[in-house]
Write an enzyme that holds these catalytic residues in place. Structure first.
Site, PDB file in Angstrom:
ATOM      1  N   GLY A  42       3.354   6.624   7.779  1.00  0.00           N
ATOM      2  CA  GLY A  42       4.514   6.846   7.563  1.00  0.00           C
ATOM      3  C   GLY A  42       5.629   5.628   7.958  1.00  0.00           C
ATOM      4  CG  ASN A  43       6.385   4.409  12.060  1.00  0.00           C
ATOM      5  OD1 ASN A  43       5.811   5.092  12.750  1.00  0.00           O
ATOM      6  ND2 ASN A  43       7.385   3.968  12.199  1.00  0.00           N
ATOM      7  CB  SER A  44       2.919   1.872   6.230  1.00  0.00           C
ATOM      8  OG  SER A  44       1.892   2.000   6.852  1.00  0.00           O
ATOM      9  CG  HIS A  87      -0.375   0.176   2.546  1.00  0.00           C
ATOM     10  ND1 HIS A  87      -0.120  -0.647   3.536  1.00  0.00           N
ATOM     11  CD2 HIS A  87      -0.142   1.397   3.041  1.00  0.00           C
ATOM     12  CE1 HIS A  87       0.383  -0.132   4.622  1.00  0.00           C
ATOM     13  NE2 HIS A  87       0.321   1.346   4.355  1.00  0.00           N
ATOM     14  CG  LEU A  90      -8.012 -26.212   2.081  1.00  0.00           C
ATOM     15  CD1 LEU A  90      -6.904 -27.079   2.481  1.00  0.00           C
ATOM     16  CD2 LEU A  90      -8.627 -25.591   3.202  1.00  0.00           C
ATOM     17  N   GLY A  91      -8.956 -25.561  -1.915  1.00  0.00           N
ATOM     18  CA  GLY A  91      -9.823 -26.165  -2.811  1.00  0.00           C
ATOM     19  C   GLY A  91     -11.084 -26.537  -1.998  1.00  0.00           C
ATOM     20  CB  VAL A  92     -12.722 -26.323   0.679  1.00  0.00           C
ATOM     21  CG1 VAL A  92     -12.200 -27.723   1.231  1.00  0.00           C
ATOM     22  CG2 VAL A  92     -12.198 -25.211   1.473  1.00  0.00           C
ATOM     23  CG  ASP A 121      -0.169  -3.991   3.032  1.00  0.00           C
ATOM     24  OD1 ASP A 121       0.454  -3.122   1.889  1.00  0.00           O
ATOM     25  OD2 ASP A 121      -0.193  -3.452   3.952  1.00  0.00           O
ATOM     26  CB  ILE A 146     -15.586 -22.422   3.571  1.00  0.00           C
ATOM     27  CG1 ILE A 146     -14.616 -21.323   2.795  1.00  0.00           C
ATOM     28  CG2 ILE A 146     -14.694 -23.791   3.722  1.00  0.00           C
ATOM     29  CD1 ILE A 146     -13.396 -21.008   3.505  1.00  0.00           C
TER      30      ILE A 146
END
Length: 452
Positions: free
Chosen positions: A200-202, A94, A256-258, A124, A260
């Site tokens: 700004g810390n991101s 981001h 996973l292929g489910v 992210d 849900i």
């Protein structure tokens, strides 16, 4: 005489107090001295297109000619850290999303133009690169799986543009989950810290007392709700994907292929489930990792690698934090009895449902793919809805997670059920065509129209 005696008494009394720990130096000072040179400030200039209503555009054209595409620029600041002497830098996706220009500033004042290498919005996570003119300082990556609650946590970054600010706290918790800002799912497995983190810390590092990176500072709780609650992506999650990004510019995530859905009180009572929380498996894809491992329709997944799972979105996010081929342990409840099943995760399908590789054409600054079972769970896409799902978008109108199911060109409508349909339609669009994009997002069907 009295004044002289009083002065002597004061001097004697002051000399009786020695400085406590006179030779002590906090180990945090040494961490900052070693690590700060490898932490960078990232300045981003991004560009977004200004939306002009198609009807206004057409009216204007009748009198003055076509309105040229218009853009507006914005500036933002983030952080990052150098991981190799070749100039690769890790940050949040981001921070650099939609960047037209990326500039990196180091502690010594050196300034470099940076190149976007690749990343992933869902994780992210992003990697950028500079061309060094000197030997670069590099941070060592630690092991976030070995964190202890209460140990030191040191954040270095550029909050509100104040370059190379250091804040200190402790590891408050691990394995936290928070909802994503766009409501598309959860960030899972996060490190919680009370070291002050601000905008700004991101993208900056969260360090341990040994100067190793244990996390990537990513998010904060709204300061009006709580203070000193920040979150970081565990560095072990990032390490699974960094080399992929450097090599290919993208990540290959597991699935996973489910099919849900979240267990609710109504669902539990109507189906007679023996649990009140978890993720109900409504269907298992044929040939999927779940089927091969023995997961069955009607199972309720309650834990993922020992961590409790309470929603479908959470399970999807947990799965996507791993790479294909990883073995994970799912705790399921089957007819009231718990058992642990080991599953070798597969590759998240991103092409045609038949498995035939077909690349989707980029159109209107969007990249799309076919819808997978995980996509339906993450973005709450109705089972009967067919189309292509937006995976990347740099326009400000149609968001990631939107399902495009029809496109109209000059009054003629074309159903879009898969990548093949998409490519046929957008491949024939010409400049000047009138386009209508029919899409589903967050429970609402919308049409966006424009002249190409």
């Amino acid at each position: 005489m009295r004044k002289v005696l009083l002065s002597l008494l004061i001097i004697i009394s002051l000399s009786a107090f020695a400085i406590v720990n006179a030779d002590y130096q906090s180990p945090i000072v040494n961490v900052v001295k070693a690590a700060a040179p490898a932490v960078v400030k990232i300045d981003v200039v991004s560009q977004t297109e200004i939306y002009i209503d198609p009807f206004i555009r057409e009216f204007y054209k009748q009198f003055f000619g076509d309105i040229p595409r218009q853009f507006e620029e914005s500036n933002s600041v983030g952080s990052g850290f150098i991981i190799s002497k070749e100039g690769y830098i890790v940050t949040n996706f981001h921070v650099i999303q939609g960047a037209k220009k990326i500039t990196v500033t180091m502690l010594d004042g050196s300034v470099y133009d940076a190149e976007y290498i690749g990343g992933d919005e869902e994780l992210d996570l992003a990697v950028i690169k500079i061309k060094p003119t000197k030997t670069l300082p590099v941070l060592e990556l630690g092991d976030s799986d070995k964190l202890n609650i209460g140990e030191w946590a040191i954040a270095i970054g550029n909050p509100l543009g104040f370059q190379h600010t250091v804040t200190v706290g402790v590891i408050s918790a691990t394995g936290r989950k928070i909802p994503k800002p766009d409501g598309s799912g959860y960030y899972t497995g996060l490190i919680q810290t009370d070291a002050a983190i601000n905008p700004g810390n991101s993208g900056g590092p969260l360090l341990n007392i040994y100067g190793q990176v244990i996390g990537i500072n990513t998010a904060i709780i709204n300061p009006t709700q709580a203070s000193n609650i920040g979150f970081a992506i565990p560095i072990n999650t990032a390490k699974r994907f960094i080399n992929q990004i450097i090599a290919t510019g993208k990540v290959e995530k597991a699935y996973l292929g489910v099919y849900i859905q979240t267990v609710t009180e109504a669902l539990a009572k109507s189906l007679g489930l023996k649990v009140s929380k978890g993720v109900y498996v409504s269907q298992v894809e044929k040939g999927s990792p779940a089927e091969k491992a023995g997961i069955k329709e009607g199972d309720v997944i309650v834990k993922f690698n020992g961590t409790a799972v309470e929603s479908a979105e959470e399970l999807t996010s947990m799965t996507r934090n791993y790479t294909p081929g990883t073995k994970v342990k799912l705790t399921i409840n089957r007819s009231g009895k718990e058992q642990v099943i080991e599953v070798t995760l597969g590759t998240l399908p991103s092409q045609t449902s038949s498995g035939v590789s077909e690349s989707a054409k980029e159109f209107f600054n969007m990249k799309v793919s076919n819808i997978t079972a995980d996509d339906r769970s993450t973005y709450k896409i109705p089972a009967g809805l067919e189309g292509v799902i937006v995976k990347q978008s740099t326009n400000s109108y149609i968001k990631v997670g939107a399902v495009i199911y029809r496109i109209s060109v000059n009054g003629y409508s074309y159903d879009v059920k898969n990548i093949t349909d998409w490519n046929k339609v957008v491949g024939n669009v010409k400049k000047g065509d009138y386009i209508g994009i029919f899409y589903y997002y967050n429970g609402v069907n919308t049409v966006f129209s424009f002249r190409y």
